[in-house]
Design a protein around this motif. Structure first.
Motif, PDB file in Angstrom:
ATOM      1  N   LEU A 106      65.075  23.027  48.312  1.00 42.00           N
ATOM      2  CA  LEU A 106      64.255  21.861  48.678  1.00 42.00           C
ATOM      3  C   LEU A 106      65.094  20.818  49.414  1.00 42.00           C
ATOM      4  CD1 LEU A 106      61.652  20.246  48.564  1.00 42.00           C
ATOM      5  CD2 LEU A 106      62.300  19.452  46.281  1.00 42.00           C
ATOM      6  N   VAL A 107      66.289  20.553  48.928  1.00 37.39           N
ATOM      7  CA  VAL A 107      67.172  19.574  49.568  1.00 37.39           C
ATOM      8  C   VAL A 107      67.512  19.990  50.996  1.00 37.39           C
ATOM      9  CG1 VAL A 107      69.483  18.551  49.536  1.00 37.39           C
ATOM     10  CG2 VAL A 107      68.177  18.733  47.407  1.00 37.39           C
ATOM     11  N   GLU A 108      67.906  21.242  51.168  1.00 35.60           N
ATOM     12  CA  GLU A 108      68.348  21.693  52.494  1.00 35.60           C
ATOM     13  C   GLU A 108      67.180  21.899  53.451  1.00 35.60           C
ATOM     14  OE1 GLU A 108      71.250  21.156  52.978  1.00 35.60           O
ATOM     15  OE2 GLU A 108      72.080  21.218  50.964  1.00 35.60           O
ATOM     16  N   ALA A 109      66.004  22.236  52.931  1.00 40.43           N
ATOM     17  CA  ALA A 109      64.821  22.335  53.793  1.00 40.43           C
ATOM     18  C   ALA A 109      64.459  20.953  54.333  1.00 40.43           C
ATOM     19  CB  ALA A 109      63.649  22.932  53.016  1.00 40.43           C
ATOM     20  N   ASN A 110      64.553  19.943  53.476  1.00 37.96           N
ATOM     21  CA  ASN A 110      64.272  18.579  53.929  1.00 37.96           C
ATOM     22  C   ASN A 110      65.341  18.106  54.919  1.00 37.96           C
ATOM     23  OD1 ASN A 110      62.570  16.226  53.759  1.00 37.96           O
ATOM     24  ND2 ASN A 110      64.223  15.208  52.667  1.00 37.96           N
ATOM     25  N   ASN A 111      66.591  18.503  54.690  1.00 34.17           N
ATOM     26  CA  ASN A 111      67.657  18.150  55.630  1.00 34.17           C
ATOM     27  C   ASN A 111      67.454  18.825  56.990  1.00 34.17           C
ATOM     28  OD1 ASN A 111      69.121  16.389  54.021  1.00 34.17           O
ATOM     29  ND2 ASN A 111      70.332  18.019  53.089  1.00 34.17           N
ATOM     30  N   LEU A 112      66.856  20.007  56.990  1.00 30.65           N
ATOM     31  CA  LEU A 112      66.539  20.671  58.261  1.00 30.65           C
ATOM     32  C   LEU A 112      65.405  19.929  58.976  1.00 30.65           C
ATOM     33  CD1 LEU A 112      67.170  23.232  60.016  1.00 30.65           C
ATOM     34  CD2 LEU A 112      65.210  24.304  58.899  1.00 30.65           C
ATOM     35  N   TYR A 113      64.460  19.445  58.199  1.00 31.33           N
ATOM     36  CA  TYR A 113      63.271  18.785  58.760  1.00 31.33           C
ATOM     37  C   TYR A 113      63.624  17.541  59.570  1.00 31.33           C
ATOM     38  CZ  TYR A 113      58.341  17.439  58.888  1.00 31.33           C
ATOM     39  OH  TYR A 113      57.065  17.132  59.299  1.00 31.33           O
ATOM     40  N   LYS A 114      64.718  16.884  59.214  1.00 30.63           N
ATOM     41  CA  LYS A 114      65.069  15.621  59.878  1.00 30.63           C
ATOM     42  C   LYS A 114      65.449  15.812  61.344  1.00 30.63           C
ATOM     43  CE  LYS A 114      69.961  15.584  58.530  1.00 30.63           C
ATOM     44  NZ  LYS A 114      70.976  14.938  57.680  1.00 30.63           N
ATOM     45  N   TYR A 115      65.743  17.050  61.756  1.00 31.64           N
ATOM     46  CA  TYR A 115      66.136  17.289  63.148  1.00 31.64           C
ATOM     47  C   TYR A 115      64.938  17.448  64.087  1.00 31.64           C
ATOM     48  CZ  TYR A 115      70.864  18.049  61.381  1.00 31.64           C
ATOM     49  OH  TYR A 115      72.090  17.877  60.784  1.00 31.64           O
ATOM     50  N   PHE A 116      63.774  17.752  63.550  1.00 27.57           N
ATOM     51  CA  PHE A 116      62.626  18.030  64.418  1.00 27.57           C
ATOM     52  C   PHE A 116      62.196  16.832  65.270  1.00 27.57           C
ATOM     53  CE2 PHE A 116      62.172  21.544  61.356  1.00 27.57           C
ATOM     54  CZ  PHE A 116      62.143  22.597  62.268  1.00 27.57           C
ATOM     55  N   PRO A 117      62.228  15.592  64.743  1.00 26.77           N
ATOM     56  CA  PRO A 117      61.862  14.467  65.608  1.00 26.77           C
ATOM     57  C   PRO A 117      62.707  14.387  66.877  1.00 26.77           C
ATOM     58  CG  PRO A 117      61.926  13.755  63.327  1.00 26.77           C
ATOM     59  CD  PRO A 117      62.477  15.152  63.362  1.00 26.77           C
ATOM     60  N   GLN A 118      63.983  14.729  66.773  1.00 30.47           N
ATOM     61  CA  GLN A 118      64.863  14.655  67.941  1.00 30.47           C
ATOM     62  C   GLN A 118      64.480  15.699  68.992  1.00 30.47           C
ATOM     63  OE1 GLN A 118      69.162  14.061  66.870  1.00 30.47           O
ATOM     64  NE2 GLN A 118      68.403  14.195  64.759  1.00 30.47           N
ATOM     65  N   PHE A 119      64.100  16.886  68.536  1.00 25.70           N
ATOM     66  CA  PHE A 119      63.641  17.904  69.481  1.00 25.70           C
ATOM     67  C   PHE A 119      62.279  17.534  70.063  1.00 25.70           C
ATOM     68  CE2 PHE A 119      66.536  20.774  66.987  1.00 25.70           C
ATOM     69  CZ  PHE A 119      67.338  21.149  68.047  1.00 25.70           C
ATOM     70  N   LEU A 120      61.381  17.050  69.227  1.00 25.47           N
ATOM     71  CA  LEU A 120      60.020  16.745  69.681  1.00 25.47           C
ATOM     72  C   LEU A 120      59.991  15.590  70.667  1.00 25.47           C
ATOM     73  CD1 LEU A 120      58.113  17.188  66.299  1.00 25.47           C
ATOM     74  CD2 LEU A 120      57.890  18.620  68.336  1.00 25.47           C
ATOM     75  N   ASN A 121      61.006  14.728  70.630  1.00 25.25           N
ATOM     76  CA  ASN A 121      61.064  13.627  71.593  1.00 25.25           C
ATOM     77  C   ASN A 121      61.321  14.108  73.022  1.00 25.25           C
ATOM     78  OD1 ASN A 121      60.491  10.965  70.672  1.00 25.25           O
ATOM     79  ND2 ASN A 121      62.286  11.065  69.346  1.00 25.25           N
ATOM     80  N   LEU A 122      61.648  15.368  73.179  1.00 22.01           N
ATOM     81  CA  LEU A 122      61.851  15.945  74.514  1.00 22.01           C
ATOM     82  C   LEU A 122      60.524  16.296  75.179  1.00 22.01           C
ATOM     83  CD1 LEU A 122      64.744  18.439  73.642  1.00 22.01           C
ATOM     84  CD2 LEU A 122      64.987  16.207  74.751  1.00 22.01           C
ATOM     85  N   TYR A 123      59.432  16.234  74.423  1.00 23.20           N
ATOM     86  CA  TYR A 123      58.151  16.740  74.901  1.00 23.20           C
ATOM     87  C   TYR A 123      57.036  15.710  74.734  1.00 23.20           C
ATOM     88  CZ  TYR A 123      60.983  20.913  74.173  1.00 23.20           C
ATOM     89  OH  TYR A 123      62.000  21.823  74.176  1.00 23.20           O
ATOM     90  N   LYS A 124      55.870  16.083  75.227  1.00 17.83           N
ATOM     91  CA  LYS A 124      54.685  15.264  75.011  1.00 17.83           C
ATOM     92  C   LYS A 124      54.356  15.256  73.528  1.00 17.83           C
ATOM     93  CE  LYS A 124      52.109  15.849  79.350  1.00 17.83           C
ATOM     94  NZ  LYS A 124      50.859  16.402  79.944  1.00 17.83           N
TER      95      LYS A 124
END
Length: 290
Positions: A180-198
């Motif tokens: 659970l801890v590491e899955a949540n730590n992975l989740y924090k990176y998605f906003p940075q990738f999604l900011n590349l797109y619409k």
């Protein structure tokens, strides 16, 4: 007065008029129309493409993994509470006798069926988690090249890869809390990738969910050391998210403002159960942003 004298007399005035006219003309040519800079920025934003399916799939898989773990944790807590109540009830009725053997047998059968169902709801199916993490590695392999082409820097890409590998190791180790801890730590990176797109909802809303989850994960272990840092993260992410909304829902945004205030208050007071309640309300409201 001769024509030549008249020309000499008014020559300075004529010269001044010519100079003023020339300066005004230059300014008109060089002046940028009002709002043109904003329009350029808007056009650049419009030129962004939709997120690749592989990235969306990765984000959804990570979110579902977190939700599954949280549901199992809740089911365990509910089961433990029911077991305590059942034990208390049995102790209070320990002196009563039941002569109706058939009724007792039917009751036992129902309890066995209920226990089997409860067991499934409170246990992780690690085979499913293994299969899901393998699929996530495949999706990442698809997206990694695209991420580089779309402007993701090497530091972000390497950080995500390392975290994905760490999550995989925890799944192989079958440690529910660490997964659970590491899955949540992975989740924090998605906003940075999604900011590349619409995007519709600003990606910073995902950061808010990451911070809120991390606070609750830590609180479960009675670890409140990083609370202030995480709460500051929520406030900053929400301020950025609001500033990026093209058509904000003012009522919903006000609800989120209050939800954040409530969550901060009970978190600072270290009230775990209230923090869970207020944190869930906050995340539910965040999910409503379109």
């Amino acid at each position: 007065m001769t024509r030549k004298k008249i020309i000499y007399k008014f020559f300075p005035i004529i010269l001044i008029i010519i100079i003023i006219f020339s300066i005004t003309s230059c300014k008109s040519v060089n002046k940028r129309p009002s709002g043109q800079k904003d329009n350029i920025g808007s056009k650049q934003s419009e030129q962004k493409k939709q997120p690749p399916k592989s990235l969306s799939s990765l984000e959804n898989s990570t979110k579902k993994m977190i939700e599954d773990l949280e549901n199992i944790k809740k089911n365990k807590q509910n089961k433990n509470e029911k077991d305590r109540e059942k034990k208390q009830s049995e102790e209070s009725q320990s002196n009563e006798k039941n002569d109706e053997q058939n009724t007792k047998g039917e009751k036992q059968t129902k309890e066995n069926t209920s226990n089997k169902t409860a067991s499934k709801e409170t246990q992780i199916n690690w085979e499913v988690f293994d299969k899901n993490i393998q699929e996530m590695h495949k999706k990442w392999n698809e997206y990694e090249v695209q991420a580089k082409e779309d402007g993701a820097d090497s530091q972000l890409i390497n950080a995500f890869k390392s975290q994905l590998n760490l999550l995989t190791e925890k799944i192989m180790g079958k440690n529910e809390y660490e997964v659970l801890v590491e899955a949540n730590n992975l989740y924090k990176y998605f906003p940075q990738f999604l900011n590349l797109y619409k995007h519709n909802a600003p990606p910073e809303t995902l950061e808010i969910k990451y911070y809120a989850r991390q606070i609750l994960i830590d609180a479960e272990k009675n670890s409140w050391e990083n609370t202030n840092i995480l709460l500051d993260g929520i406030k900053k992410s929400w301020a950025t998210a609001k500033s990026r909304m093209e058509k904000p829902d003012k009522t919903l945004n006000k609800m989120i403002d209050f939800a954040i205030e409530d969550f901060i208050k009970v978190t600072n007071e270290k009230k775990l159960e209230l923090a869970k309640l207020k944190g869930q309300i906050l995340m539910d409201n965040i999910d409503k942003i379109k």
